[in-house]
Design a protein around this motif. Structure first.
Motif, PDB file in Angstrom:
ATOM      1  N   ILE A  13     -54.819   4.382  -5.427  1.00 16.18           N
ATOM      2  CA  ILE A  13     -54.364   3.125  -6.167  1.00 16.18           C
ATOM      3  C   ILE A  13     -52.598   3.344  -6.072  1.00 16.18           C
ATOM      4  N   TYR A  14     -51.935   2.340  -6.247  1.00 14.85           N
ATOM      5  CA  TYR A  14     -51.002   2.500  -6.004  1.00 14.85           C
ATOM      6  C   TYR A  14     -49.983   3.180  -7.249  1.00 14.85           C
ATOM      7  N   HIS A  15     -49.739   4.434  -7.183  1.00 13.12           N
ATOM      8  CA  HIS A  15     -49.620   5.717  -8.697  1.00 13.12           C
ATOM      9  C   HIS A  15     -49.115   6.302  -7.985  1.00 13.12           C
ATOM     10  N   GLY A  16     -48.326   7.358  -8.836  1.00 10.43           N
ATOM     11  CA  GLY A  16     -48.048   8.775  -8.041  1.00 10.43           C
ATOM     12  C   GLY A  16     -46.822   8.998  -7.469  1.00 10.43           C
ATOM     13  N   ARG A  17     -47.531   9.941  -6.086  1.00  9.43           N
ATOM     14  CA  ARG A  17     -47.353  10.389  -5.126  1.00  9.43           C
ATOM     15  C   ARG A  17     -47.193   8.764  -4.033  1.00  9.43           C
ATOM     16  N   VAL A  18     -48.268   8.285  -3.975  1.00 10.19           N
ATOM     17  CA  VAL A  18     -48.473   7.222  -3.200  1.00 10.19           C
ATOM     18  C   VAL A  18     -46.836   6.105  -2.873  1.00 10.19           C
ATOM     19  N   LYS A  19     -47.772   5.158  -4.340  1.00 10.55           N
ATOM     20  CA  LYS A  19     -46.132   4.977  -5.369  1.00 10.55           C
ATOM     21  C   LYS A  19     -44.526   5.631  -4.924  1.00 10.55           C
ATOM     22  N   ALA A  20     -44.249   6.821  -4.744  1.00 10.07           N
ATOM     23  CA  ALA A  20     -43.324   7.784  -5.186  1.00 10.07           C
ATOM     24  C   ALA A  20     -42.750   7.710  -3.387  1.00 10.07           C
ATOM     25  N   LEU A  21     -43.839   7.664  -2.325  1.00  7.95           N
ATOM     26  CA  LEU A  21     -43.710   7.850  -1.138  1.00  7.95           C
ATOM     27  C   LEU A  21     -42.844   5.903  -0.452  1.00  7.95           C
ATOM     28  N   ALA A  22     -44.411   5.370  -1.074  1.00  6.46           N
ATOM     29  CA  ALA A  22     -43.434   3.603  -0.934  1.00  6.46           C
ATOM     30  C   ALA A  22     -42.047   3.359  -1.758  1.00  6.46           C
ATOM     31  N   GLU A  23     -41.641   3.681  -2.040  1.00  5.40           N
ATOM     32  CA  GLU A  23     -40.353   3.515  -3.114  1.00  5.40           C
ATOM     33  C   GLU A  23     -39.732   4.442  -2.481  1.00  5.40           C
ATOM     34  N   ALA A  24     -39.525   5.328  -2.037  1.00  8.45           N
ATOM     35  CA  ALA A  24     -38.881   6.136  -0.551  1.00  8.45           C
ATOM     36  C   ALA A  24     -37.948   5.788   0.097  1.00  8.45           C
ATOM     37  N   ALA A  25     -39.195   5.171   1.336  1.00  4.54           N
ATOM     38  CA  ALA A  25     -39.201   4.147   2.235  1.00  4.54           C
ATOM     39  C   ALA A  25     -38.800   3.080   2.064  1.00  4.54           C
ATOM     40  N   ARG A  26     -38.883   2.602   0.746  1.00  5.06           N
ATOM     41  CA  ARG A  26     -37.555   1.183   0.600  1.00  5.06           C
ATOM     42  C   ARG A  26     -36.529   1.828   0.062  1.00  5.06           C
ATOM     43  N   GLU A  27     -36.228   2.436  -0.233  1.00  3.06           N
ATOM     44  CA  GLU A  27     -34.898   2.957  -0.312  1.00  3.06           C
ATOM     45  C   GLU A  27     -34.021   3.017   0.873  1.00  3.06           C
ATOM     46  N   ALA A  28     -35.274   4.196   1.853  1.00  2.00           N
ATOM     47  CA  ALA A  28     -33.896   4.185   2.903  1.00  2.00           C
ATOM     48  C   ALA A  28     -34.190   3.138   4.403  1.00  2.00           C
ATOM     49  N   GLY A  29     -34.716   1.953   3.198  1.00  2.00           N
ATOM     50  CA  GLY A  29     -34.518   0.530   4.561  1.00  2.00           C
ATOM     51  C   GLY A  29     -35.099  -0.095   5.215  1.00  2.00           C
ATOM     52  N   LEU A  30     -36.871   0.721   4.766  1.00  2.00           N
ATOM     53  CA  LEU A  30     -37.701  -0.090   5.404  1.00  2.00           C
ATOM     54  C   LEU A  30     -38.847  -1.709   4.521  1.00  2.00           C
ATOM     55  N   LYS A  31     -38.884  -2.375   5.067  1.00  2.00           N
ATOM     56  CA  LYS A  31     -39.329  -4.069   4.107  1.00  2.00           C
ATOM     57  C   LYS A  31     -40.745  -3.651   4.298  1.00  2.00           C
ATOM     58  N   PHE A  32     -41.689  -4.043   2.686  1.00  2.00           N
ATOM     59  CA  PHE A  32     -42.719  -4.391   2.860  1.00  2.00           C
ATOM     60  C   PHE A  32     -43.467  -5.557   2.176  1.00  2.00           C
TER      61      PHE A  32
ATOM     62  N   ALA B 127     -38.746   4.847  11.516  1.00  2.00           N
ATOM     63  CA  ALA B 127     -38.491   3.531  11.697  1.00  2.00           C
ATOM     64  C   ALA B 127     -37.261   3.000  12.146  1.00  2.00           C
ATOM     65  N   LYS B 128     -36.219   3.198  11.264  1.00  2.00           N
ATOM     66  CA  LYS B 128     -34.934   2.764  11.700  1.00  2.00           C
ATOM     67  C   LYS B 128     -34.399   3.613  12.720  1.00  2.00           C
ATOM     68  N   ALA B 129     -34.829   4.669  13.611  1.00  2.00           N
ATOM     69  CA  ALA B 129     -34.611   5.364  14.986  1.00  2.00           C
ATOM     70  C   ALA B 129     -35.318   4.417  15.971  1.00  2.00           C
ATOM     71  N   GLN B 130     -36.241   4.252  15.734  1.00  2.00           N
ATOM     72  CA  GLN B 130     -36.738   3.314  16.505  1.00  2.00           C
ATOM     73  C   GLN B 130     -36.888   1.280  16.868  1.00  2.00           C
ATOM     74  N   GLY B 131     -36.155   1.559  15.500  1.00  2.00           N
ATOM     75  CA  GLY B 131     -35.720  -0.175  15.829  1.00  2.00           C
ATOM     76  C   GLY B 131     -36.959  -0.586  14.559  1.00  2.00           C
ATOM     77  N   ILE B 132     -37.463  -0.496  13.831  1.00  2.00           N
ATOM     78  CA  ILE B 132     -38.593  -1.235  12.663  1.00  2.00           C
ATOM     79  C   ILE B 132     -37.998  -1.353  11.431  1.00  2.00           C
ATOM     80  N   GLU B 133     -37.525  -2.560  10.546  1.00  2.00           N
ATOM     81  CA  GLU B 133     -37.415  -2.938   9.878  1.00  2.00           C
ATOM     82  C   GLU B 133     -38.143  -3.116   8.979  1.00  2.00           C
ATOM     83  N   SER B 134     -39.593  -3.234   9.628  1.00  2.00           N
ATOM     84  CA  SER B 134     -40.664  -4.012   8.145  1.00  2.00           C
ATOM     85  C   SER B 134     -41.889  -2.988   9.011  1.00  2.00           C
ATOM     86  N   VAL B 135     -42.567  -3.176   7.713  1.00  2.00           N
ATOM     87  CA  VAL B 135     -44.466  -2.566   8.125  1.00  2.00           C
ATOM     88  C   VAL B 135     -45.546  -2.914   6.982  1.00  2.00           C
ATOM     89  N   VAL B 136     -46.125  -2.512   7.555  1.00  2.00           N
ATOM     90  CA  VAL B 136     -47.581  -2.878   6.371  1.00  2.00           C
ATOM     91  C   VAL B 136     -47.712  -1.691   5.752  1.00  2.00           C
TER      92      VAL B 136
END
Length: 121
Positions: free
Chosen positions: A102-121, A86-95
């Motif tokens: 449910i927001y738990h486990g693997r789904v939560k880990a994926l979301a938090e890793a994307a946030r740490e890498a610079g995406l904004k939700f 996303a960053k390479a394409q100039g995308i800063e924030s996503v929906v």
């Protein structure tokens, strides 16, 4: 009242309800998550044009298939990978579209890793 026959049917019903509120655009695409028993998949989708802007999964990380793609560590790697695309394409924030899960486990880990890498939700 009729009972829901399976967890997957319930998840699909919830996902349909969520999708009525969410829509991705070119400026702010939808980050869609799908998890199977063995793997995790993520896509950046522009709903206005019906295009996939980027995707990542445990099937294609580092050009090879992970031995165990169905764990939290693998989901974190997919989150970082999709954020760098996303960053390479100039995308800063996503929906964020959790896909009816449910927001738990693997789904939560994926979301938090994307946030740490610079995406904004």
């Amino acid at each position: 009242m009729a009972r829901v026959k399976s967890k997957n049917l319930r998840r699909k019903r919830v996902h349909r309800r969520i999708r009525h509120r969410l829509a991705g655009s070119a400026a702010r695409p939808r980050l869609c998550v799908f998890r199977s028993l063995k793997h995790v998949y993520a896509q950046l989708i522009d709903d206005s044009q019906g295009r996939t802007l980027g995707f990542s999964s445990t099937l294609k990380l580092d050009g090879k298939r992970l031995a165990n793609g169905g764990n939290v560590a693998a989901a974190k790697r997919v989150g970082k990978e999709i954020a760098t695309q996303a960053k390479a394409q100039g995308i800063e924030s996503v929906v964020f579209d959790r896909g009816g899960y449910i927001y738990h486990g693997r789904v939560k880990a994926l979301a938090e890793a994307a946030r740490e890498a610079g995406l904004k939700f």
